[in-house]
Design an enzyme around this catalytic site. Structure first.
Site, PDB file in Angstrom:
ATOM      1  CD  GLU A 426      -2.659  -0.560  -0.463  1.00 48.56           C
ATOM      2  OE1 GLU A 426      -3.078  -1.548  -0.987  1.00 48.56           O
ATOM      3  OE2 GLU A 426      -2.847   0.624  -1.062  1.00 48.56           O
TER       4      GLU A 426
HETATM    5  C1  FAD Z   1       2.709  -9.666   0.249  1.00 43.97           C
HETATM    6  C2  FAD Z   1       2.785  -8.776  -0.715  1.00 43.97           C
HETATM    7  C3  FAD Z   1       1.305  -8.338  -0.956  1.00 43.97           C
HETATM    8  C4  FAD Z   1       1.069  -7.263  -2.224  1.00 43.97           C
HETATM    9  N1  FAD Z   1      -0.226  -7.044  -2.625  1.00 43.97           N
HETATM   10  C5  FAD Z   1      -0.216  -6.166  -3.551  1.00 43.97           C
HETATM   11  C6  FAD Z   1      -1.564  -6.158  -4.419  1.00 43.97           C
HETATM   12  O1  FAD Z   1      -2.510  -6.690  -3.687  1.00 43.97           O
HETATM   13  N2  FAD Z   1      -1.574  -5.313  -5.270  1.00 43.97           N
HETATM   14  C7  FAD Z   1      -0.700  -4.680  -5.935  1.00 43.97           C
HETATM   15  O2  FAD Z   1      -0.723  -4.025  -6.680  1.00 43.97           O
HETATM   16  N3  FAD Z   1       0.647  -4.568  -5.253  1.00 43.97           N
HETATM   17  C8  FAD Z   1       0.779  -5.391  -4.198  1.00 43.97           C
HETATM   18  N4  FAD Z   1       2.009  -5.720  -3.499  1.00 43.97           N
HETATM   19  C9  FAD Z   1       3.145  -4.767  -4.093  1.00 43.97           C
HETATM   20  C10 FAD Z   1       3.598  -3.640  -3.211  1.00 43.97           C
HETATM   21  O3  FAD Z   1       2.600  -2.779  -2.914  1.00 43.97           O
HETATM   22  C11 FAD Z   1       4.953  -3.334  -3.494  1.00 43.97           C
HETATM   23  O4  FAD Z   1       5.692  -4.245  -3.243  1.00 43.97           O
HETATM   24  C12 FAD Z   1       5.283  -1.826  -2.799  1.00 43.97           C
HETATM   25  O5  FAD Z   1       4.474  -0.792  -3.510  1.00 43.97           O
HETATM   26  C13 FAD Z   1       6.733  -1.548  -3.348  1.00 43.97           C
HETATM   27  O6  FAD Z   1       7.028  -1.877  -4.555  1.00 43.97           O
HETATM   28  P1  FAD Z   1       8.359  -2.565  -4.821  1.00 43.97           P
HETATM   29  O7  FAD Z   1       8.444  -4.097  -4.243  1.00 43.97           O
HETATM   30  O8  FAD Z   1       8.549  -2.644  -6.057  1.00 43.97           O
HETATM   31  O9  FAD Z   1       9.600  -1.821  -4.308  1.00 43.97           O
HETATM   32  P2  FAD Z   1      10.540  -0.749  -4.831  1.00 43.97           P
HETATM   33  O10 FAD Z   1       9.536   0.364  -5.473  1.00 43.97           O
HETATM   34  O11 FAD Z   1      11.514  -1.111  -5.731  1.00 43.97           O
HETATM   35  O12 FAD Z   1      11.140   0.062  -3.560  1.00 43.97           O
HETATM   36  C14 FAD Z   1      12.189  -0.396  -3.045  1.00 43.97           C
HETATM   37  C15 FAD Z   1      12.753   0.531  -1.867  1.00 43.97           C
HETATM   38  O13 FAD Z   1      13.004   1.698  -2.489  1.00 43.97           O
HETATM   39  C16 FAD Z   1      12.230   2.754  -2.132  1.00 43.97           C
HETATM   40  N5  FAD Z   1      11.758   3.819  -3.076  1.00 43.97           N
HETATM   41  C17 FAD Z   1      11.188   3.485  -4.173  1.00 43.97           C
HETATM   42  N6  FAD Z   1      10.983   4.635  -5.092  1.00 43.97           N
HETATM   43  C18 FAD Z   1      11.380   5.518  -4.227  1.00 43.97           C
HETATM   44  C19 FAD Z   1      11.218   6.947  -4.371  1.00 43.97           C
HETATM   45  N7  FAD Z   1      10.823   7.503  -5.257  1.00 43.97           N
HETATM   46  N8  FAD Z   1      11.824   7.684  -3.434  1.00 43.97           N
HETATM   47  C20 FAD Z   1      12.213   7.239  -2.275  1.00 43.97           C
HETATM   48  N9  FAD Z   1      12.482   5.808  -1.970  1.00 43.97           N
HETATM   49  C21 FAD Z   1      11.935   5.052  -3.119  1.00 43.97           C
HETATM   50  C22 FAD Z   1      10.961   2.273  -1.268  1.00 43.97           C
HETATM   51  O14 FAD Z   1      10.527   2.807  -0.314  1.00 43.97           O
HETATM   52  C23 FAD Z   1      11.752   0.720  -0.792  1.00 43.97           C
HETATM   53  O15 FAD Z   1      12.499   0.935   0.423  1.00 43.97           O
HETATM   54  C24 FAD Z   1       2.465  -6.556  -2.625  1.00 43.97           C
HETATM   55  C25 FAD Z   1       3.243  -6.747  -2.169  1.00 43.97           C
HETATM   56  C26 FAD Z   1       3.738  -7.923  -1.198  1.00 43.97           C
HETATM   57  C27 FAD Z   1       5.107  -8.438  -0.856  1.00 43.97           C
END
Ligand code: FAD
Length: 565
Positions: A426
Site C-alpha cells: 500500500e
Molecule cells: C505480500 C505482498 C502483497 C502485495 N499485495 C499487492 C496487491 O494486492 N496489489 C498490488 O498492486 N501490489 C501489491 N503488492 C506490491 C507492493 O505494493 C509493492 O511491493 C510496494 O509498493 C513496493 O514496490 P516494490 O516492491 O517494487 O519496491 P520498490 O519500489 O523497488 O522499492 C524498494 C525501496 O526503494 C524505495 N523507493 C522506491 N522509490 C522511491 C522513491 N521515489 N523515493 C524514495 N524511495 C523510494 C522504497 O521505499 C523501498 O524502500 C504486494 C507486495 C507484497 C510483498
C-alpha cells in the site's frame, strides 16, 4: 494464548478521546447511538475472538497453495470468510443502496483492526474488497454498480487491486499492461501483474480484479493510466458468473509471513475489462481505493500490536525467572515491565491516530473541508506509524518471551513475520513519509498547524489538573510547530531526506496528545499509561527533530561507494 478484541478500548477512545459524537451528530450517522455502536463492536469482537483468531496459526502452518491453476486456501479460512460475509462486515462501509451497512469509517476502522489482530492473512481479503467497493461507488457507471456492488458487498464475490508489475512498484507510472478497445464498449487487457493479494480463492463465486492499464493513446507516466474492472468469470445480466475470462494465476509467492494470504503473479491475456472512471483517470480512481486501504493497513497492523501485547503479557505473568519479587514472574522485572508498557502505550497511541484519521474521513464526507485536509494529513501518519507500531511491538513481544519468542509454537514470531509486510505494501512507509512532507504540505503546513493548535489548546486546558503531563505535550507541540515552519521553507530534497524523522516526530506528538486526553477522561490506569508514554516515549521526538534539521547533507554526502565495505 487466546485473542481478546479490545472492545472496551474502542469504546473509550470513541467516546472520550477522539470525539466520535461529532460523527454521530451528522444526519448520515444519527442512528449510531451508543447502544448501536456497542452492539456492533461487541458482535464483531465476538466473531474475531471465537472464529477468526483460532484460524491464525492454521494459516501460518498451512499456506494457501496453487493446485491446477486454482488457489486452495488454508484450513478453516472458508468458514472464517463466511462468518465475515454473513456478519455483513465485507460491506460494512458501503452505502445502503446496494446492501451495505453504511457504517462510519471510525467504526469500520475498529472492526478492521479487530479482524487484523485476530487473523491478518484472512482479513486482507475483505480489506481489498472494501477498497474496491469504495472505488466502484465513487467512479463506476450505474450499470457496473448495479451488477457488481451487491455481490461484492454481500461477500459472494471478492475484490483485488492490481497495480504492481515487475518494473512498476513504487513507481506505478512505469506500468505497461495494455487495454485495447474491442469495439463493444469494453476492453481487452493484456499484461502481467505481480504480488496480487487474494488474487483467487476457493470460497467465493467470483473474483473481481481492479486492474491499472494503459489505453493505446496514453501518455507516459501516471497521467496515462486507466482503471478497469476485470472479473474472473464474466457475469450475465442477472449477475450469474458465466464464461471464464482470459486471466490466470501463474504462481503464488513463498513469503516471510501472512502465509494464509495468497500473493499471486497474474497473467491477463486479452481479458475482457470494463473502464471505471474516465479514460486516463485511473490514478484518481485508484487513489480512492488506496486511501481507504492505507488506513486499513495501518489499523490491521495495530491489531497485530494488540495481539502481540496480549500474548507477551500473558507469558510474562506466567514465566518465573530470577529474583523477581512480587508474583515471582518476569513481569516484575523493570526491563520486562518497560517493554510491556511500551507495547501497550504505543498500541493505544497508534489506535488513537487511526481512529482520529477515520473520524476526519467521516466528517470530510459531510463537506467539511478542514476535516478533509485533516484526513489527508493523517492518512500517511496512520499508515506508517500504525505499521511501525505493529512491527516494533511484535518485535518487543518476542523479546519478552525470551528464547520462547524465537520458537514458533508460541506464535510471537508469527506476529512479527505477518506484520512486516504492512510497512511495504500500500505504498512503502518511505513513500508515505514523502507524501506527508511533499503533497500534504502543499498548503504551506496549514492543516498541520491547525492540528498543532488543537493539541496546544487541549494541553493548556489540562495544565491546571495534570501539569506534569500537560506541560511536556504543550512543549512538544511548540517544537513541532517550529519544525513544520522550518520544513515548509525547505526545498524538496531537504524535505525528503527528513521525511521519516518528521513523520515519526509528529506521530510521537499525536500519541502524547491522545494519551493526555485519555488521562483527563479516564481512571488511574489510563493516567499511569499516559505518564509512561509522555515521560518515557515522547522525549524521542527531540531526536527525530534533530535528525530532520540535520538536513540532506549528512545523508546524501555518503555515496554508494562510501557504503561499501
Ligand atoms: C505480500 C505482498 C502483497 C502485495 N499485495 C499487492 C496487491 O494486492 N496489489 C498490488 O498492486 N501490489 C501489491 N503488492 C506490491 C507492493 O505494493 C509493492 O511491493 C510496494 O509498493 C513496493 O514496490 P516494490 O516492491 O517494487 O519496491 P520498490 O519500489 O523497488 O522499492 C524498494 C525501496 O526503494 C524505495 N523507493 C522506491 N522509490 C522511491 C522513491 N521515489 N523515493 C524514495 N524511495 C523510494 C522504497 O521505499 C523501498 O524502500 C504486494 C507486495 C507484497 C510483498
Amino acid at each position: 494464548m487466546p485473542f481478546h478484541a479490545p472492545v472496551e478500548d474502542f469504546r473509550f477512545l470513541l467516546e472520550k478521546v477522539i470525539g466520535f459524537s461529532e460523527v454521530t451528530a451528522t444526519a448520515r450517522h444519527a442512528e449510531m447511538t451508543p447502544d448501536v455502536t456497542d452492539a456492533i463492536l461487541t458482535e464483531a469482537g465476538r466473531m474475531c475472538d471465537e472464529i477468526l483468531a483460532p484460524l491464525n496459526r492454521a494459516g501460518d502452518l498451512h499456506p494457501a497453495r496453487l493446485e491446477n491453476g486454482v488457489v486452495r486456501t488454508s484450513p478453516g479460512y472458508a468458514e472464517g470468510y463466511r462468518a465475515i460475509a454473513e456478519g455483513g462486515w465485507v460491506g460494512m462501509a458501503a452505502g445502503e443502496a446496494h446492501g451495505g451497512m453504511g457504517l462510519p469509517m471510525a467504526l469500520v476502522t475498529c472492526v478492521n483492526e479487530m479482524m487484523g489482530g485476530a487473523c491478518l492473512a484472512l482479513q486482507l481479503n475483505p480489506l481489498m474488497t472494501q477498497a474496491e467497493i469504495e472505488a466502484l461507488e465513487a467512479h463506476a457507471s450505474a450499470d457496473l454498480q448495479a451488477l457488481y456492488l451487491p455481490k461484492l458487498i454481500s461477500g459472494e464475490w471478492c475484490g483485488t487491486m492490481n497495480l504492481t508489475e515487475p518494473q512498476a512498484g513504487s513507481d506505478v507510472g512505469a506500468l505497461r499492461t495494455r487495454a485495447e478497445p474491442d469495439g463493444e464498449g469494453t476492453y481487452r487487457i493484456t499484461g502481467q501483474k505481480i504480488y496480487i493479494t487474494w488474487a483467487d480463492n476457493d470460497f467465493s463465486d467470483n473474483v473481481v480484479h481492479m486492474v491499472l492499464a494503459r489505453l493505446p493513446d496514453a501518455v507516459p507516466g501516471t497521467k496515462g493510466i486507466s482503471l478497469f474492472l476485470v472479473p474472473k468469470y464474466i457475469p450475465d445480466a442477472e449477475g450469474r458468473p458465466g464464461e471464464a475470462n482470459s486471466l490466470r494465476v501463474v504462481s503464488l509467492e513463498h513469503k516471510m509471513g501472512i502465509h494464509g494470504s495468497p500473493t499471486a503473479v497474474m497473467e491477463y491475456d486479452g481479458a475482457k475489462g470494463w473502464l471505471v472512471g474516465e479514460p486516463h483517470g485511473g490514478m484518481a480512481a485508484m487513489f480512492t481505493m488506496m486511501n481507504t486501504a492505507r488506513l486499513g493497513v495501518g489499523s490491521q497492523a495495530v491489531g497485530v500490536a494488540e495481539a502481540a501485547t496480549q500474548a507477551a503479557l500473558a507469558y510474562a505473568q506466567e514465566r518465573k525467572q530470577g529474583r523477581a519479587g512480587g508474583t515471582g514472574t518476569i513481569v516484575e522485572h523493570a526491563d520486562v515491565r518497560a517493554m510491556l508498557a511500551r507495547m501497550r502505550a504505543e498500541t493505544f497511541a497508534a489506535r488513537a491516530i487511526t481512529l482520529a484519521c477515520a473520524k476526519a474521513i467521516d466528517l470530510g464526507r459531510e463537506g467539511d473541508a478542514a476535516a478533509r485536509a485533516r484526513a489527508a494529513l493523517l492518512t500517511p501518519i496512520a499508515k506508517t506509524f500504525g505499521t511501525e507500531t505493529g512491527i516494533n511491538t511484535a518485535d518487543l513481544g518476542i523479546q519478552v518471551h525470551g528464547g520462547m519468542g524465537f520458537i514458533e509454537e508460541t506464535g510471537a514470531a508469527q506476529f512479527l513475520r505477518d506484520a512486516r509486510i504492512t510497512a511495504i505494501y500500500e505504498g512503502t512507509n518511505g513513500i508515505q513519509a514523502m507524501d506527508l512532507v511533499g503533497r500534504k504540505m502543499m498548503d504551506g503546513g496549514e492543516a498541520a498547524q491547525a492540528l498543532i493548535d488543537e493539541i496546544e489548546t487541549v494541553a493548556e486546558a489540562a495544565r491546571a489538573e495534570i501539569p506534569d503531563l500537560a506541560e511536556p505535550v504543550w512543549q512538544a507541540a511548540e517544537t513541532m510547530r517550529e519544525a513544520t515552519e522550518w520544513l515548509v521553507a525547505q526545498p524538496m530534497a531537504e524535505r525528503f531526506s527528513g521525511a521519516m524523522p518528521y513523520l515519526r516526530a509528529f506521530a510521537r506528538l499525536l500519541g502524547a496528545h491522545y494519551h493526555l486526553r485519555a488521562a483527563q477522561a479516564g481512571d488511574g490506569k489510563r493516567r499511569r499509561l499516559a505518564a509512561f508514554y509522555i515521560q518515557r516515549m515522547l522525549p524521542e521526538q527531540a531526536a527525530h527533530i534533530a535528525a530532520l534539521r540535520a538536513g540532506a547533507e549528512p545523508v546524501m554526502a555518503l555515496d554508494a561507494g562510501d557504503l561499501a565495505p
